[in-house]
Design an enzyme around this catalytic site. Structure first.
Site, PDB file in Angstrom:
ATOM      1  N   HIS A 173       0.837  -1.198   0.000  1.00  0.00           N
ATOM      2  CA  HIS A 173       0.000   0.000   0.000  1.00  0.00           C
ATOM      3  C   HIS A 173       0.879   1.258   0.000  1.00  0.00           C
ATOM      4  CE1 HIS A 173      -2.665  -3.038   2.071  1.00  0.00           C
ATOM      5  NE2 HIS A 173      -3.457  -2.616   1.121  1.00  0.00           N
ATOM      6  N   GLN A 215     -17.988  -7.570  -0.736  1.00  0.00           N
ATOM      7  CA  GLN A 215     -17.090  -8.397  -1.542  1.00  0.00           C
ATOM      8  C   GLN A 215     -16.627  -9.662  -0.822  1.00  0.00           C
ATOM      9  OE1 GLN A 215     -14.203  -4.979  -1.780  1.00  0.00           O
ATOM     10  NE2 GLN A 215     -12.663  -6.594  -1.749  1.00  0.00           N
ATOM     11  N   GLY A 273      -2.730  -2.434  -6.839  1.00  0.00           N
ATOM     12  CA  GLY A 273      -1.571  -3.323  -6.935  1.00  0.00           C
ATOM     13  C   GLY A 273      -1.851  -4.479  -7.897  1.00  0.00           C
ATOM     14  N   LYS A 306      -0.878  -7.410  -7.591  1.00  0.00           N
ATOM     15  CA  LYS A 306      -1.087  -8.722  -6.957  1.00  0.00           C
ATOM     16  C   LYS A 306      -2.516  -9.172  -7.237  1.00  0.00           C
ATOM     17  CE  LYS A 306      -1.431  -9.730  -2.494  1.00  0.00           C
ATOM     18  NZ  LYS A 306      -2.571 -10.692  -2.387  1.00  0.00           N
ATOM     19  N   ASP A 307      -3.437  -8.214  -7.228  1.00  0.00           N
ATOM     20  CA  ASP A 307      -4.821  -8.516  -7.606  1.00  0.00           C
ATOM     21  C   ASP A 307      -4.988  -8.179  -9.087  1.00  0.00           C
ATOM     22  OD1 ASP A 307      -5.829  -9.223  -4.947  1.00  0.00           O
ATOM     23  OD2 ASP A 307      -5.371  -7.150  -4.478  1.00  0.00           O
ATOM     24  N   VAL A 331       4.616  -5.972  -4.647  1.00  0.00           N
ATOM     25  CA  VAL A 331       5.722  -5.774  -3.695  1.00  0.00           C
ATOM     26  C   VAL A 331       5.895  -7.069  -2.914  1.00  0.00           C
ATOM     27  CG1 VAL A 331       6.573  -4.412  -1.750  1.00  0.00           C
ATOM     28  CG2 VAL A 331       5.230  -3.308  -3.548  1.00  0.00           C
ATOM     29  N   LEU A 350       3.422  -9.425  -0.623  1.00  0.00           N
ATOM     30  CA  LEU A 350       2.827  -8.840   0.578  1.00  0.00           C
ATOM     31  C   LEU A 350       1.307  -8.907   0.500  1.00  0.00           C
ATOM     32  CD1 LEU A 350       4.956  -5.669   1.390  1.00  0.00           C
ATOM     33  CD2 LEU A 350       5.281  -8.038   2.064  1.00  0.00           C
ATOM     34  N   SER A 351       0.685  -9.242   1.618  1.00  0.00           N
ATOM     35  CA  SER A 351      -0.761  -9.321   1.709  1.00  0.00           C
ATOM     36  C   SER A 351      -1.149  -9.103   3.154  1.00  0.00           C
ATOM     37  CB  SER A 351      -1.232 -10.711   1.267  1.00  0.00           C
ATOM     38  OG  SER A 351      -2.553 -10.943   1.717  1.00  0.00           O
ATOM     39  N   ARG A 392      -3.355 -10.589   4.559  1.00  0.00           N
ATOM     40  CA  ARG A 392      -3.705 -11.909   5.092  1.00  0.00           C
ATOM     41  C   ARG A 392      -2.486 -12.744   5.487  1.00  0.00           C
ATOM     42  NH1 ARG A 392      -8.108 -11.469   1.035  1.00  0.00           N
ATOM     43  NH2 ARG A 392     -10.084 -11.514   2.164  1.00  0.00           N
TER      44      ARG A 392
HETATM   45  O1  PAF Z   1      -8.007  -4.421  -3.252  1.00  0.00           O
HETATM   46  C1  PAF Z   1      -8.697  -4.092  -2.259  1.00  0.00           C
HETATM   47  O2  PAF Z   1      -8.158  -3.854  -1.157  1.00  0.00           O
HETATM   48  C2  PAF Z   1     -10.213  -4.000  -2.393  1.00  0.00           C
HETATM   49  O3  PAF Z   1     -10.704  -4.960  -3.254  1.00  0.00           O
HETATM   50  C3  PAF Z   1     -10.687  -2.598  -2.820  1.00  0.00           C
HETATM   51  C4  PAF Z   1     -10.186  -2.238  -4.215  1.00  0.00           C
HETATM   52  C5  PAF Z   1     -10.202  -1.563  -1.819  1.00  0.00           C
HETATM   53  C6  PAF Z   1     -12.219  -2.561  -2.850  1.00  0.00           C
HETATM   54  O4  PAF Z   1     -12.765  -2.819  -1.597  1.00  0.00           O
END
Ligand code: PAF
Length: 296
Positions: free
Chosen positions: A38, A62, A148, A150-151, A177, A185-186, A188
């Site tokens: 982040h 989500q 990022g 990563k997603d 990263v 990095l996550s 989780r």
């Molecule tokens: O990647 C994330 O942390 C979430 O999916 C986001 C984009 C903030 C939406 O809630």
């Protein structure tokens, strides 16, 4: 740095920045529990924008019914310290009631890019993401939004949403990263036991090994690459594969198993989701397979 918790305050703070001529607005949407990934998004936002807005909102929409919404890690004080250190001007931390004051009847949904990979294992997840990100874009009205890689599927989905709906924001994708040993990095990662953390290195290692095998010409076809990916992951006894796929990027279309990867004709993504105990980790690598290497 201003911390605001309501949509009205957020709009007021932005109006103030705009009137002061603070330049383009860069936006970093997050779910908090911030890490160096982040921080890199905030730095990228700072380089491109006069005003940097970060949101921290764990979006219930989500998460599936059996997922970790309630236990998702949260640490507001630490997040605020990181945001300040990395140059955020405004941090928006709405409550669930502020974002969803009544049951939501309107949603944004991107078709076809959301049925595979994480979309297959987490039904409804991307509808939750596109809906909340649309709401956040309407509230913040950013010029740039930073996500990022990563997603990577999230990036592909959001880019498509912005293009299809003519949203006036540019999505900027930032590199993954990693820890020094390769673990992406996550937020989780904190769930992992020491042994799971050690074995989780297999995600990045398997991606590296397949890239190397492709470069060396030891692996050429989509099937061979996928088999190698799976067999490297299987060397870690705690790893339970959710998916290990190779698709085109950013359209996320399947490739013919027997065809050479270099025949994809553009970028491809090797994408992984692997469970260690109750923790599901993802990682990926987006690259252009080169004919020269495939022919070695
Ligand atoms: O990647 C994330 O942390 C979430 O999916 C986001 C984009 C903030 C939406 O809630």
């Amino acid at each position: 740095m201003r911390v605001v918790r309501t949509i009205a305050q957020m709009r007021e703070a932005l109006e103030y920045m705009r009137q002061g001529g603070h330049g383009p607005v860069g936006f970093v949407p997050t779910m908090g529990y911030l890490h160096e990934g982040h921080a890199s998004l905030l730095r990228a936002a700072g380089e491109k924008s006069g005003t940097v807005v970060m949101s921290i909102f764990v979006n219930p929409l989500q998460f599936g019914p059996n997922e970790d919404f309630a236990s998702y890690p949260r640490d507001e004080q630490r997040d605020l310290a990181l945001a300040e250190r990395e140059g955020a001007d405004i941090v928006f931390i709405p409550s669930v009631e502020e974002m969803y004051p009544q049951p939501i009847r309107t949603g944004v949904s991107v078709s076809s890019l959301t049925t595979q990979l994480c979309g297959a294992s987490r039904p409804g997840h991307f509808d939750g993401v596109t809906t909340v990100v649309s709401k956040l874009f309407n509230i913040v009205q950013p010029d740039y939004a930073f996500f990022g890689l990563k997603d990577a599927q999230q990036v592909a989905v959001l880019r498509r949403m912005v293009a299809d709906l003519n949203m006036n924001v540019e999505i900027i994708a930032c590199p993954i990263v990693r820890e020094e040993d390769g673990l992406a990095l996550s937020s989780r990662n904190v769930y992992l036991s020491a042994e799971e953390r050690r074995q989780a290195l297999v995600l990045s290692r398997s991606l590296r090994e397949v890239r190397q095998a492709l470069e060396d010409g030891k692996v050429r076809t989509v099937n061979e690459a996928r088999e190698l990916l799976v067999s490297v992951i299987a060397e870690s006894p705690l790893a339970v594969i959710d998916y290990a796929e190779i698709l085109t990027f950013p359209d996320l279309e399947s490739l013919e198993g027997g065809s050479k990867l270099s025949a994809a004709g553009g970028e491809v993504i090797m994408a992984l989701a692997v469970k260690f105990g109750r923790t599901r980790l993802i990682d990926n690598n987006v690259f252009i397979p080169k004919e020269a290497h495939a022919l070695v």
